[in-house]
Design an enzyme around this catalytic site. Structure first.
Site, PDB file in Angstrom:
ATOM      1  N   TRP A   1      -3.715  -2.005  -1.495  1.00  0.00           N
ATOM      2  CA  TRP A   1      -3.598  -3.214  -2.042  1.00  0.00           C
ATOM      3  C   TRP A   1      -3.931  -4.194  -0.994  1.00  0.00           C
ATOM      4  CZ3 TRP A   1      -1.261  -7.934  -1.373  1.00  0.00           C
ATOM      5  CH2 TRP A   1      -0.889  -8.884  -2.445  1.00  0.00           C
TER       6      TRP A   1
ATOM      7  N   GLU B   1       9.356 -15.774 -18.695  1.00  0.00           N
ATOM      8  CA  GLU B   1       8.897 -14.283 -18.547  1.00  0.00           C
ATOM      9  C   GLU B   1       7.946 -13.830 -19.490  1.00  0.00           C
ATOM     10  OE1 GLU B   1       8.726 -10.069 -17.615  1.00  0.00           O
ATOM     11  OE2 GLU B   1       9.352 -11.869 -16.659  1.00  0.00           O
TER      12      GLU B   1
ATOM     13  N   ASN C   1       0.663   0.027   6.061  1.00  0.00           N
ATOM     14  CA  ASN C   1       1.126  -1.035   5.010  1.00  0.00           C
ATOM     15  C   ASN C   1       1.997  -2.062   5.562  1.00  0.00           C
ATOM     16  OD1 ASN C   1       1.914  -2.036   2.647  1.00  0.00           O
ATOM     17  ND2 ASN C   1       4.077  -0.955   2.523  1.00  0.00           N
ATOM     18  N   GLY C   2       1.351  -3.393   5.149  1.00  0.00           N
ATOM     19  CA  GLY C   2       1.718  -4.583   5.781  1.00  0.00           C
ATOM     20  C   GLY C   2       0.816  -5.363   6.311  1.00  0.00           C
TER      21      GLY C   2
ATOM     22  N   LYS D   1       2.845  -3.181  -7.971  1.00  0.00           N
ATOM     23  CA  LYS D   1       4.114  -2.919  -8.536  1.00  0.00           C
ATOM     24  C   LYS D   1       5.259  -3.175  -7.409  1.00  0.00           C
ATOM     25  CE  LYS D   1       6.983  -1.430 -11.839  1.00  0.00           C
ATOM     26  NZ  LYS D   1       7.178  -2.082 -13.063  1.00  0.00           N
TER      27      LYS D   1
ATOM     28  N   LYS E   1       4.102 -12.318 -18.222  1.00  0.00           N
ATOM     29  CA  LYS E   1       3.594 -10.831 -18.921  1.00  0.00           C
ATOM     30  C   LYS E   1       2.249 -11.172 -19.450  1.00  0.00           C
ATOM     31  CE  LYS E   1       6.729  -8.081 -17.934  1.00  0.00           C
ATOM     32  NZ  LYS E   1       6.644  -9.082 -16.616  1.00  0.00           N
TER      33      LYS E   1
ATOM     34  N   CYS F   1       0.897  -1.233  -0.105  1.00  0.00           N
ATOM     35  CA  CYS F   1      -0.080  -0.046  -0.049  1.00  0.00           C
ATOM     36  C   CYS F   1       0.776   1.266  -0.023  1.00  0.00           C
ATOM     37  CB  CYS F   1      -0.980   0.078   1.309  1.00  0.00           C
ATOM     38  SG  CYS F   1      -1.855  -1.458   1.229  1.00  0.00           S
TER      39      CYS F   1
ATOM     40  N   HIS G   1       6.949 -35.032 -21.280  1.00  0.00           N
ATOM     41  CA  HIS G   1       6.697 -35.693 -19.982  1.00  0.00           C
ATOM     42  C   HIS G   1       5.233 -35.029 -19.354  1.00  0.00           C
ATOM     43  CE1 HIS G   1      10.443 -37.390 -19.976  1.00  0.00           C
ATOM     44  NE2 HIS G   1      11.117 -36.275 -20.186  1.00  0.00           N
TER      45      HIS G   1
ATOM     46  N   ARG H   1       1.549   1.080  -5.858  1.00  0.00           N
ATOM     47  CA  ARG H   1       1.531   0.208  -4.768  1.00  0.00           C
ATOM     48  C   ARG H   1       0.199  -0.366  -4.432  1.00  0.00           C
ATOM     49  NH1 ARG H   1       5.748   0.866  -0.903  1.00  0.00           N
ATOM     50  NH2 ARG H   1       7.717   1.735  -1.560  1.00  0.00           N
TER      51      ARG H   1
ATOM     52  N   GLU I   1      -0.242 -11.567 -16.638  1.00  0.00           N
ATOM     53  CA  GLU I   1      -0.346 -10.628 -15.644  1.00  0.00           C
ATOM     54  C   GLU I   1      -1.321  -9.368 -16.288  1.00  0.00           C
ATOM     55  OE1 GLU I   1       3.711  -9.262 -13.169  1.00  0.00           O
ATOM     56  OE2 GLU I   1       3.556  -9.328 -15.585  1.00  0.00           O
TER      57      GLU I   1
END
Length: 607
Positions: free
Chosen positions: A75, A480, A100-101, A602, A484, A2, A503, A27, A487
């Site tokens: 968040w 990656e 925040n936390g 982020k 992306k 946050c 496999h 955030r 996301e």
């Protein structure tokens, strides 16, 4: 994760708080709110679901006047995105807090407070802080003392700011695990979870350390450590610039940042390359002498960069390298090898799991700790022995793009630096240096693929799943690419080392499962071609990003997109570009929020 902003000033602070929140929206952005102590000593609070603009609009329509206030962009960790769960949280219309936390023992504290007669209005863990402070104020004369007693009851992580309408000229700030910075002005002081939020009002900052509590008024700042002793924290003059954060000609920040990669790479290479070699002072050579092993810790996109580096360290430098997710490393009993370098990767420098892993490593006998980071005043930079500053520039899009390619570039330079002590020859270093120097121009060439990729993205309009394949150092690039896509387009995407198809993953392949392959012209190309044929034989739709010399040709089952030729050592960096563009244009077709995808943020400052 946050965002927090607070201010004590003679002027009205609501506008300062809103501007700070806008700079911290990366955030968290599921809700936002602020509280101001008005001139009549009442708490005026406004909270809104959604992004900071919704809160700003509400404040514009009904301005708040007052010189002491706190604000928050959220968040969610406990409780959904509702106005009730939005911060600030209040107790008895007297105490307001932002946090925040995560308070791990909040359930027990909640039960105790309810039995003492307190009413809870939210589902959050944070509300317990407000009620505990209020409870302690019944027996304490000062807000500072009440907060000091409160934090002794908390288990978990917190960056918290507390104000009291009966003490309108001060705010109390506490840090354990979640970063907080104090900004110094003339007759006014500020606090935030990131110094960038305060750049419009000050450039003088001090950073709270673990366990610190600060008492902040207009004219003074007093900082106390975890034992309650008065301490001094250095005040620094920030060199950060207030960068242009407009999208310019681009529709989204992410696309802007994708196209900024040539400039970002030029910045990170500037002054760090000499003719035929990486500059001696690129890293602190003295602390790297005799390194025999490298341990890299990272999360998310940074983890994928680290996985590429593992191939480089062992194939180019002849140095053993282990890569681990930070959240796993910090809770696993590990063995520290002799003469080991501990490397952390983080764009923000405040990633909670990575920071915790660094603190553990400092107790485990590593020869040195090094961070590759984009934030010069972050906790990782301050607490590491060596810091490589990425100089990627501000990255606003939640899905990282330019930070990833700059991380890869920094890691390749580290591989080269350490490789001198081992297997890397002067000729090899010269070849790597020349490849690095060519990177900005090669990325420019790769960006010209956008129109072809834009058409390719149309194939994903009705798709819900996809598979990414690569071999060797291209396998983490496939990882990656999958990250992306999931996301920002919300398409389920997985990445596999192509040799693993047989496999298990082949069971997923059908006409509705696009399979994306990264295929540079390297020593594993023929093996990769065999894996591609395995997919084609099962009716899969193939999309292959390949060097023109690879021998792939488009047909009704396979679309081949030519990638500009490049030195194999930098191929992982180059092949990242088309995957970024693909995820972006698929997200446009899907109609998602590209820059601020749902449920994400982020800077991940919670476990």
């Amino acid at each position: 994760m946050c965002g927090i902003v607070g201010a004590v000033a003679q002027r009205d602070v609501a506008g300062i708080l809103i501007e700070g929140l806008k700079r911290l929206e990366y955030r968290g952005y599921d809700s936002a709110g602020l509280a101001v102590i008005a001139n009549d000593h009442t708490l005026q609070t406004v909270r809104r679901i959604g992004k900071v603009n919704s809160l700003a609009q509400a404040i514009n329509e009904n301005p708040l006047a007052g010189g002491t206030g706190i604000a928050h962009t959220r968040w969610a960790t406990h409780g959904g995105a509702t106005e009730t769960n939005a911060h600030p949280h209040l107790s008895d219309q007297r105490i307001a807090i932002v946090h925040n936390g995560i308070i791990e023992n909040h359930q027990l504290l909640r039960q105790q407070l309810i039995s003492d007669g307190y009413l809870f209005h939210s589902q959050t863990d944070s509300e317990v802080i407000a009620h505990l402070v209020h409870q302690h104020l019944q027996n304490d004369n000062t807000l500072l003392s009440a907060v000091q007693k409160t934090v002794q009851q908390l288990e978990g992580a917190y960056g918290a700011v507390v104000i009291d309408k009966n003490n309108p000229d001060e705010m109390i700030v506490a840090r354990s695990g979640s970063p907080l910075v104090i900004g110094y002005g003339l007759g006014e002081h500020f606090v935030a979870s990131d110094a960038n939020a305060l750049l419009p009002v000050t450039r003088r900052f001090s950073f709270l350390e673990e366990g610190d509590i600060a008492q902040i008024s207009r004219l003074s700042v007093a900082i106390y450590d975890a034992q309650g002793q008065t301490v001094e924290r250095d005040i620094i003059e920030s060199q950060a610039t207030t960068e242009n954060t407009d999208k310019g000609q681009y529709k989204h920040f992410m696309l802007k940042e994708i196209f900024e990669q040539p400039q970002a790479l030029q910045r990170t290479l500037a002054g760090r390359l000499q003719p035929g070699k990486v500059a001696v002072d690129c890293f602190e050579q003295a602390q790297l002498q005799g390194i025999q092993h490298v341990q890299i810790i990272a999360c998310g996109t940074s983890y994928n960069a680290a996985m590429v580096a593992r191939y480089w360290f062992e194939s180019l430098a002849g140095i053993s390298c282990n890569v681990e997710i930070a959240s796993e490393f910090r809770y696993r009993k590990s063995v520290t090898l002799k003469n080991s370098l501990f490397v952390t990767l983080s764009q923000s420098g405040e990633t909670a799991d990575t920071l915790a892993a660094l603190r553990i490593a400092k107790e485990q006998g590593y020869q040195a700790t090094l961070t590759i980071c984009n934030a010069s005043e972050s906790s990782l930079v301050r607490e590491s022995d060596i810091a490589y500053m990425m100089k990627a520039g501000t990255e606003i899009g939640v899905a990282s793009s330019k930070a990833f390619t700059v991380q890869l570039t920094a890691l390749l330079m580290l591989v080269t630096t350490l490789g001198r002590q081992h297997h890397l020859t002067e000729l090899q270093e010269q070849q790597i240096t020349e490849a690095l120097q060519s990177l900005p121009a090669k990325i420019e060439q790769a960006l010209t693929m956008e129109k072809n990729i834009q058409h390719l993205a149309e194939d994903f309009a009705d798709k819900h799943h996809s598979l990414f394949l690569g071999r060797g150092e291209q396998y983490p690039i496939a990882m990656e690419g999958a990250l992306k896509l999931k996301e920002i387009s919300y398409i389920h995407a997985e990445a596999y080392a192509a040799g693993e198809l047989k496999h298990g993953p082949l069971a997923l392949v059908d006409a509705d499962m696009p399979v994306i392959v990264v295929a540079p012209d390297n020593s594993l190309l023929e093996k990769l071609k065999s894996n591609v044929e395995e997919v084609r034989a099962r009716g899969g739709l193939m999309i292959v990003f390949a060097d023109k010399n690879s021998g792939f040709e488009s047909d009704e089952t396979m679309k081949v997109i030519e990638v500009p030729p490049c030195d194999p050592v930098i191929a992982p960096i180059i092949y990242t570009i088309p995957l970024q563009l693909l995820s972006y244009h698929v997200a446009l077709i899907k109609g998602t929020d590209v820059d601020q995808p749902r449920n994400l943020a982020k800077s991940v400052t919670v476990e």
